[in-house]
Write a protein that holds these residues in place. Structure first.
Motif, PDB file in Angstrom:
ATOM      1  N   ARG A 145       0.796  -1.234   0.000  1.00 56.72           N
ATOM      2  CA  ARG A 145       0.000   0.000   0.000  1.00 56.72           C
ATOM      3  C   ARG A 145       0.825   1.278   0.000  1.00 56.72           C
ATOM      4  O   ARG A 145       0.270   2.362  -0.197  1.00 56.72           O
ATOM      5  N   VAL A 146       2.123   1.155   0.263  1.00 59.43           N
ATOM      6  CA  VAL A 146       2.964   2.360   0.276  1.00 59.43           C
ATOM      7  C   VAL A 146       4.064   2.239  -0.778  1.00 59.43           C
ATOM      8  O   VAL A 146       4.181   3.095  -1.657  1.00 59.43           O
ATOM      9  N   HIS A 147       4.867   1.183  -0.693  1.00 62.21           N
ATOM     10  CA  HIS A 147       6.004   1.066  -1.601  1.00 62.21           C
ATOM     11  C   HIS A 147       5.563   0.990  -3.071  1.00 62.21           C
ATOM     12  O   HIS A 147       6.050   1.757  -3.898  1.00 62.21           O
ATOM     13  N   HIS A 148       4.664   0.075  -3.394  1.00 65.51           N
ATOM     14  CA  HIS A 148       4.273  -0.075  -4.796  1.00 65.51           C
ATOM     15  C   HIS A 148       3.649   1.189  -5.392  1.00 65.51           C
ATOM     16  O   HIS A 148       4.052   1.610  -6.475  1.00 65.51           O
ATOM     17  N   PRO A 149       2.701   1.833  -4.732  1.00 66.73           N
ATOM     18  CA  PRO A 149       2.119   3.041  -5.346  1.00 66.73           C
ATOM     19  C   PRO A 149       3.065   4.243  -5.370  1.00 66.73           C
ATOM     20  O   PRO A 149       2.902   5.129  -6.200  1.00 66.73           O
ATOM     21  N   HIS A 150       4.048   4.272  -4.456  1.00 68.35           N
ATOM     22  CA  HIS A 150       4.879   5.479  -4.323  1.00 68.35           C
ATOM     23  C   HIS A 150       6.367   5.217  -4.509  1.00 68.35           C
ATOM     24  O   HIS A 150       7.193   6.000  -4.039  1.00 68.35           O
ATOM     25  N   VAL A 151       6.722   4.123  -5.186  1.00 67.91           N
ATOM     26  CA  VAL A 151       8.132   3.762  -5.325  1.00 67.91           C
ATOM     27  C   VAL A 151       8.949   4.919  -5.914  1.00 67.91           C
ATOM     28  O   VAL A 151       8.481   5.650  -6.783  1.00 67.91           O
ATOM     29  N   ALA A 152      10.129   5.090  -5.366  1.00 67.47           N
ATOM     30  CA  ALA A 152      11.092   6.116  -5.808  1.00 67.47           C
ATOM     31  C   ALA A 152      10.616   7.548  -5.590  1.00 67.47           C
ATOM     32  O   ALA A 152      11.129   8.475  -6.202  1.00 67.47           O
ATOM     33  N   SER A 153       9.635   7.721  -4.707  1.00 63.55           N
ATOM     34  CA  SER A 153       9.190   9.076  -4.381  1.00 63.55           C
ATOM     35  C   SER A 153       9.464   9.334  -2.897  1.00 63.55           C
ATOM     36  O   SER A 153       9.795   8.425  -2.141  1.00 63.55           O
ATOM     37  N   ASP A 154       9.289  10.574  -2.479  1.00 67.65           N
ATOM     38  CA  ASP A 154       9.494  10.912  -1.069  1.00 67.65           C
ATOM     39  C   ASP A 154       8.465  10.257  -0.158  1.00 67.65           C
ATOM     40  O   ASP A 154       8.675  10.163   1.046  1.00 67.65           O
ATOM     41  N   ARG A 155       7.361   9.782  -0.712  1.00 66.63           N
ATOM     42  CA  ARG A 155       6.323   9.122   0.095  1.00 66.63           C
ATOM     43  C   ARG A 155       6.655   7.664   0.394  1.00 66.63           C
ATOM     44  O   ARG A 155       5.944   7.020   1.147  1.00 66.63           O
ATOM     45  N   ASP A 156       7.709   7.137  -0.233  1.00 66.56           N
ATOM     46  CA  ASP A 156       8.101   5.743  -0.024  1.00 66.56           C
ATOM     47  C   ASP A 156       9.339   5.678   0.866  1.00 66.56           C
ATOM     48  O   ASP A 156      10.439   5.998   0.425  1.00 66.56           O
ATOM     49  N   PRO A 157       9.197   5.226   2.120  1.00 64.45           N
ATOM     50  CA  PRO A 157      10.361   5.140   3.003  1.00 64.45           C
ATOM     51  C   PRO A 157      11.338   4.042   2.586  1.00 64.45           C
ATOM     52  O   PRO A 157      12.470   4.021   3.060  1.00 64.45           O
ATOM     53  N   ASN A 158      10.926   3.148   1.693  1.00 65.09           N
ATOM     54  CA  ASN A 158      11.806   2.055   1.272  1.00 65.09           C
ATOM     55  C   ASN A 158      12.521   2.327  -0.043  1.00 65.09           C
ATOM     56  O   ASN A 158      13.065   1.413  -0.639  1.00 65.09           O
ATOM     57  N   SER A 159      12.524   3.557  -0.481  1.00 63.31           N
ATOM     58  CA  SER A 159      13.332   3.948  -1.637  1.00 63.31           C
ATOM     59  C   SER A 159      14.470   4.816  -1.134  1.00 63.31           C
ATOM     60  O   SER A 159      14.241   5.826  -0.465  1.00 63.31           O
ATOM     61  N   ALA A 160      15.690   4.398  -1.446  1.00 61.97           N
ATOM     62  CA  ALA A 160      16.861   5.164  -1.000  1.00 61.97           C
ATOM     63  C   ALA A 160      16.923   6.496  -1.748  1.00 61.97           C
ATOM     64  O   ALA A 160      16.533   6.600  -2.910  1.00 61.97           O
ATOM     65  N   ARG A 161      17.386   7.492  -1.067  1.00 61.51           N
ATOM     66  CA  ARG A 161      17.572   8.813  -1.671  1.00 61.51           C
ATOM     67  C   ARG A 161      18.927   8.844  -2.375  1.00 61.51           C
ATOM     68  O   ARG A 161      19.856   8.130  -1.994  1.00 61.51           O
ATOM     69  N   ARG A 162      19.054   9.691  -3.357  1.00 60.54           N
ATOM     70  CA  ARG A 162      20.319   9.831  -4.073  1.00 60.54           C
ATOM     71  C   ARG A 162      21.428  10.221  -3.084  1.00 60.54           C
ATOM     72  O   ARG A 162      21.271  11.155  -2.306  1.00 60.54           O
ATOM     73  N   GLY A 163      22.524   9.449  -3.096  1.00 68.68           N
ATOM     74  CA  GLY A 163      23.673   9.734  -2.247  1.00 68.68           C
ATOM     75  C   GLY A 163      23.524   9.293  -0.800  1.00 68.68           C
ATOM     76  O   GLY A 163      24.421   9.518   0.005  1.00 68.68           O
ATOM     77  N   GLU A 164      22.425   8.683  -0.453  1.00 68.94           N
ATOM     78  CA  GLU A 164      22.182   8.258   0.925  1.00 68.94           C
ATOM     79  C   GLU A 164      22.993   7.003   1.250  1.00 68.94           C
ATOM     80  O   GLU A 164      22.999   6.053   0.473  1.00 68.94           O
ATOM     81  N   SER A 165      23.654   7.014   2.398  1.00 67.27           N
ATOM     82  CA  SER A 165      24.424   5.831   2.795  1.00 67.27           C
ATOM     83  C   SER A 165      23.474   4.705   3.189  1.00 67.27           C
ATOM     84  O   SER A 165      22.305   4.937   3.518  1.00 67.27           O
TER      85      SER A 165
END
Length: 188
Positions: A145-165
């Motif tokens: 309900r979160v990752h699939h609809p919002h993948v690679a966006s700020d609303r998805d906590p399971n998508s790493a941000r660019r440059g994030e360790s």
């Protein structure tokens, strides 16, 4: 499919022997779930073509359901053995804990992920039960309900941000996934 069954069920059988008999089987369990699986993975990358037909889908579902049942059997046997029903030395205990951890983390977790994507209620519920038994039940709601609809966006906590360790991502994803899963499950 035979290689996938061998790579997942062989370590389960050896780990079950470790849980029941202790001794050298604890070390064999750790070797089987690491070295054996690694070797089979390397072998199958070279030799097996991909099949995408109805028979392969049925075989895959049968293996997933079997692995779910094996997961619960190993969970019970592992708790029993580590709880003192089997005489284990400290090195045997460590080897068995690691073997169970790798099996649950690599095989059961991946299998649960496949099962929660099933359209059929039975396999879906098996996937949910595996995640709950691993104390990771929130992942079902967070993933679907979160990752699939919002993948690679700020609303998805399971998508790493660019440059994030990795460590910053891990801390943010763990907490964010739990909270997002909680909110998604309670929105019903």
């Amino acid at each position: 499919m035979i290689w996938y069954a061998l790579a997942s069920l062989s370590p389960a059988a050896v780990t079950a022997l470790g849980c029941l008999a202790g001794g050298v089987w604890c070390y064999a369990a750790l070797v089987s779930v690491t070295v054996l699986v690694f070797a089979i993975d390397r072998l199958t990358r070279v030799t097996l073509p991909h099949r995408d037909d109805e028979a392969a889908s049925r075989a895959g579902l049968a293996l997933s359901v079997t692995l779910a049942l094996v997961h619960f059997g190993l969970l019970i046997l592992g708790i029993r053995a580590l709880g003192g029903a089997v005489a284990l030395s400290w090195p045997q205990t460590i080897a068995l804990v690691l073997a169970l951890g790798v099996f649950f983390g690599q095989i059961s977790n991946s299998n649960a992920h496949e099962l929660i994507h099933s359209r059929a209620r039975g396999p879906f519920m098996l996937g949910v039960a595996i995640y709950v038994s691993l104390l990771f039940g929130h992942h079902v709601s967070a993933h679907l309900r979160v990752h699939h609809p919002h993948v690679a966006s700020d609303r998805d906590p399971n998508s790493a941000r660019r440059g994030e360790s990795f460590y910053r991502f891990w801390a943010r994803a763990w907490t964010g996934s739990f909270l997002a899963g909680w909110r998604a499950a309670n929105v019903l």
